[in-house]
Design a protein around this motif. Structure first.
Motif: not given
Length: 52
Positions: A38-52
């Motif tokens: 779950c932490r890894d998925k949230l990190g990926r979502v964060r990257e997508l939202v921030r455009g990283e």
């Protein structure tokens, strides 16, 4: 947003009162694995939202 990033595994059921040390240890490993996924998925979502 990929749908698979929006779903986390459920926490495994807590061992019962007659649980062995082994079953509690395995539960801890399963719980840790669910958290890590779950932490890894949230990190990926964060990257997508921030455009990283």
């Amino acid at each position: 947003m990929p749908a698979q990033l929006l779903d986390c595994p459920d926490a495994p059921p807590v061992p019962g009162p007659d649980a062995t040390q082994r079953s509690v240890g395995l539960w801890i490993l399963d719980l840790s694995a669910a958290h890590a996924e779950c932490r890894d998925k949230l990190g990926r979502v964060r990257e997508l939202v921030r455009g990283e």
